[in-house]
Scaffold this active site. Structure first.
Site, PDB file in Angstrom:
ATOM      1  N   LYS A  39       0.843  -1.205   0.000  1.00  0.00           N
ATOM      2  CA  LYS A  39       0.000   0.000   0.000  1.00  0.00           C
ATOM      3  C   LYS A  39       0.875   1.252   0.000  1.00  0.00           C
ATOM      4  CE  LYS A  39      -0.734  -0.352   5.008  1.00  0.00           C
ATOM      5  NZ  LYS A  39      -1.489   0.386   5.985  1.00  0.00           N
ATOM      6  N   ARG A 135      -9.717  -0.036  15.277  1.00  0.00           N
ATOM      7  CA  ARG A 135      -9.782   0.710  14.026  1.00  0.00           C
ATOM      8  C   ARG A 135     -11.047   0.296  13.269  1.00  0.00           C
ATOM      9  NH1 ARG A 135      -4.197   0.942  10.542  1.00  0.00           N
ATOM     10  NH2 ARG A 135      -4.582  -1.273  10.309  1.00  0.00           N
ATOM     11  N   HIS A 165      -5.620  -7.364  13.206  1.00  0.00           N
ATOM     12  CA  HIS A 165      -4.358  -6.610  13.153  1.00  0.00           C
ATOM     13  C   HIS A 165      -3.938  -6.246  14.572  1.00  0.00           C
ATOM     14  CE1 HIS A 165      -1.262  -4.337  11.161  1.00  0.00           C
ATOM     15  NE2 HIS A 165      -1.651  -3.176  11.648  1.00  0.00           N
ATOM     16  N   ARG A 221       1.183 -10.774   6.980  1.00  0.00           N
ATOM     17  CA  ARG A 221       1.090  -9.560   6.156  1.00  0.00           C
ATOM     18  C   ARG A 221       2.369  -8.757   6.406  1.00  0.00           C
ATOM     19  NH1 ARG A 221      -3.640  -9.785   8.961  1.00  0.00           N
ATOM     20  NH2 ARG A 221      -3.099  -7.859  10.053  1.00  0.00           N
ATOM     21  N   TYR A 267      16.060  31.458   3.793  1.00  0.00           N
ATOM     22  CA  TYR A 267      14.936  32.237   4.328  1.00  0.00           C
ATOM     23  C   TYR A 267      15.078  32.460   5.832  1.00  0.00           C
ATOM     24  CZ  TYR A 267      12.207  31.506   0.035  1.00  0.00           C
ATOM     25  OH  TYR A 267      11.748  31.501  -1.251  1.00  0.00           O
ATOM     26  N   CYS A 313      14.302  24.941   1.740  1.00  0.00           N
ATOM     27  CA  CYS A 313      13.347  25.625   0.853  1.00  0.00           C
ATOM     28  C   CYS A 313      12.488  24.584   0.142  1.00  0.00           C
ATOM     29  CB  CYS A 313      14.088  26.466  -0.177  1.00  0.00           C
ATOM     30  SG  CYS A 313      15.323  27.563   0.539  1.00  0.00           S
ATOM     31  N   MET A 314      11.603  25.055  -0.725  1.00  0.00           N
ATOM     32  CA  MET A 314      10.698  24.135  -1.425  1.00  0.00           C
ATOM     33  C   MET A 314      11.476  23.139  -2.296  1.00  0.00           C
ATOM     34  SD  MET A 314       7.522  25.018  -3.943  1.00  0.00           S
ATOM     35  CE  MET A 314       6.718  26.168  -2.850  1.00  0.00           C
ATOM     36  N   ASP A 315      12.548  23.631  -2.944  1.00  0.00           N
ATOM     37  CA  ASP A 315      13.269  22.801  -3.906  1.00  0.00           C
ATOM     38  C   ASP A 315      14.770  22.702  -3.627  1.00  0.00           C
ATOM     39  OD1 ASP A 315      10.798  23.204  -5.602  1.00  0.00           O
ATOM     40  OD2 ASP A 315      11.646  25.226  -5.619  1.00  0.00           O
TER      41      ASP A 315
HETATM   42  N1  PMH Z   1      -1.804  -5.468   7.878  1.00  0.00           N
HETATM   43  C1  PMH Z   1      -2.511  -4.337   8.018  1.00  0.00           C
HETATM   44  C2  PMH Z   1      -3.980  -4.438   8.119  1.00  0.00           C
HETATM   45  C3  PMH Z   1      -1.850  -3.105   8.053  1.00  0.00           C
HETATM   46  O1  PMH Z   1      -2.576  -2.002   8.195  1.00  0.00           O
HETATM   47  C4  PMH Z   1      -0.436  -3.066   7.964  1.00  0.00           C
HETATM   48  C5  PMH Z   1       0.353  -1.814   8.080  1.00  0.00           C
HETATM   49  C6  PMH Z   1       0.249  -4.275   7.810  1.00  0.00           C
HETATM   50  C7  PMH Z   1      -0.470  -5.450   7.782  1.00  0.00           C
HETATM   51  C8  PMH Z   1       1.744  -4.344   7.699  1.00  0.00           C
HETATM   52  O2  PMH Z   1       2.351  -3.958   8.878  1.00  0.00           O
HETATM   53  P1  PMH Z   1       3.939  -3.809   8.970  1.00  0.00           P
HETATM   54  O3  PMH Z   1       4.307  -2.757   7.966  1.00  0.00           O
HETATM   55  O4  PMH Z   1       4.182  -3.370  10.365  1.00  0.00           O
HETATM   56  O5  PMH Z   1       4.515  -5.125   8.629  1.00  0.00           O
HETATM   57  N2  PMH Z   1      -0.388  -0.652   8.343  1.00  0.00           N
HETATM   58  C9  PMH Z   1       0.128   0.479   8.837  1.00  0.00           C
HETATM   59  C10 PMH Z   1      -0.680   1.580   9.144  1.00  0.00           C
HETATM   60  O6  PMH Z   1      -1.974   1.600   8.918  1.00  0.00           O
HETATM   61  N3  PMH Z   1       0.026   2.532   9.676  1.00  0.00           N
HETATM   62  O7  PMH Z   1       1.272   2.105   9.757  1.00  0.00           O
HETATM   63  C11 PMH Z   1       1.356   0.845   9.246  1.00  0.00           C
END
Ligand code: PMH
Length: 374
Positions: A39, A135, A165, A221, A267, A313-315
């Protein structure tokens, strides 16, 4: 046309991604599969490139937060199973069904709304249980009962997995982690009594999978550790698996000058030269995610640490040099140079945040290069 005109880029070492997957593969039981979490554009590393490498290195699934992210993986030709963690509107689930993208659900009403949709193909779903993260997810036996009741009357929906999770799998105090595991086990026993078909279970993120590999179910995961970063200081110290960071961030000097005592930089004129000194300018700034709070942080030039001086700065960013260097000299902002290394953890510490955020904050304007240098 050149791929980039400005000498500022992130190098993504895909071999490190493969190495990190191998490390966790060796640690978890053979029956446990790997879902690579890509993601947020692969935590800023490039979801398509990392996703492909992860699949080639033994991951079986990819996971993303948004349907948009899943669709861009499909568009790139990735056919592996993909799980979306986030909530997708029932109006849009036909797209997921069409593209064979698995969605997450945790509301009875959502299922009811999905049942009213026209679907050409069955929709694959994983159910989310909230065992303590707070969550999303169902939390009680009553909720489970009610949702299973609707699931039984959902012919277009195919339940293939269930997950939860952890909130504190990377901490020293494992009280909540253990409670979450117990709650999961309790719900799982109840569910198995209600549901005859086999589904896949998954609970562990990088921290849980690397620290407690024998408590994993069908999949892990695997996110941050795949990118070579430890989930926390506790896990870094424990070092349950060896990791290689995949991302490094570089720029090159585009201006070098000698300034005299009293000269001010950038700046607000917050930096005053104390004596005659050398100052270099690199073409990276807060629009690249190299944010103003990084004033004072050290970067590497020829293996030596040089501080950022004056406001970012920005860049552009100015650094104090120990001597004159030619235009084009490489400056490493994250990564190794010579014997020294600036880590994403060093940057995170300076910003009072976590390495996850550092990886994600390097903006789209910074090209990610794979297997080539600039
Ligand atoms: N599974 C779920 C549902 C997650 O949201 C995340 C990471 C992972 C697995 C993977 O976790 P890891 O990167 O610690 O291995 N999610 C997020 C989050 O929402 N904010 O920081 C990490």
């Amino acid at each position: 046309m050149k791929a980039l005109y400005r000498p500022t880029w992130a190098n993504i070492n895909l071999e490190a991604i493969g190495y990190n997957i191998n490390q966790i593969r060796k640690r978890i039981p053979a029956k446990t599969g790997i879902m690579a979490v890509v993601k947020a554009d692969g935590y800023g590393h490039g979801a398509v490139e990392v996703g492909r490498k992860a699949l080639a290195s033994g991951a079986e699934w990819l996971a993303v937060a948004l349907l948009e992210e899943a669709l861009s993986l499909r568009k790139a030709g990735i056919n592996a199973p993909i799980l979306v963690f986030g909530w997708v509107s029932p109006e849009d689930v036909h797209i997921a069904a069409q593209e064979q993208v698995t969605l997450t659900f945790f509301q009875k009403e959502w299922l009811e709304a999905v049942n009213k949709q026209e679907l050409d193909k069955p929709l694959q779903v994983h159910m989310k249980w909230d065992t303590g993260m707070g969550r999303v997810g169902i939390r009680s036996a009553d909720e489970l009962d009610a949702i299973v009741e609707v699931l039984r009357q959902s012919p277009k929906v195919s339940l293939t997995g269930i997950y939860t999770h952890f909130a504190t799998a990377d901490e020293a105090d494992l009280t909540l982690f253990n409670e979450q595991q117990e709650r999961f086990q309790t719900l799982k026993s109840m569910f198995e009594f209600m549901w005859p078909d086999r589904v896949n279970y998954h609970t562990g993120n990088s921290a849980a999978a690397s620290r407690f590999p024998d408590h994993m179910y069908d999949y892990i995961r695997f996110g941050i550790a795949m990118y070579g970063l430890y989930p926390s200081a506790v896990t870094k110290k424990e070092h349950p698996i060896d990791l290689k960071p995949a991302l490094s961030l570089h720029s090159r000097l585009t201006h070098v000058k000698e300034v005299y005592k009293g000269a001010t930089i950038s700046y607000g004129a917050t930096y005053h030269a104390n004596s005659t000194e050398w100052v270099g300018t690199i073409p990276i700034g807060y629009a690249d995610g190299w944010i103003r709070k990084l004033q004072g942080v050290e970067v590497l030039v020829e293996g030596k640490r040089m501080p950022v001086v004056g406001r970012i700065c920005m860049d552009r960013t100015m650094i104090k040099l120990d001597q004159s260097y030619p235009i084009g000299t490489r400056v490493t902002l994250i990564g190794c140079q010579g014997e020294d290394e600036v880590t994403a953890d060093d940057i995170a510490e300076k910003l009072d945040t976590i390495n996850y955020e550092v990886a994600c904050m390097i903006s789209e304007r910074v090209p990610r290069l794979y297997g080539v240098d600039f």
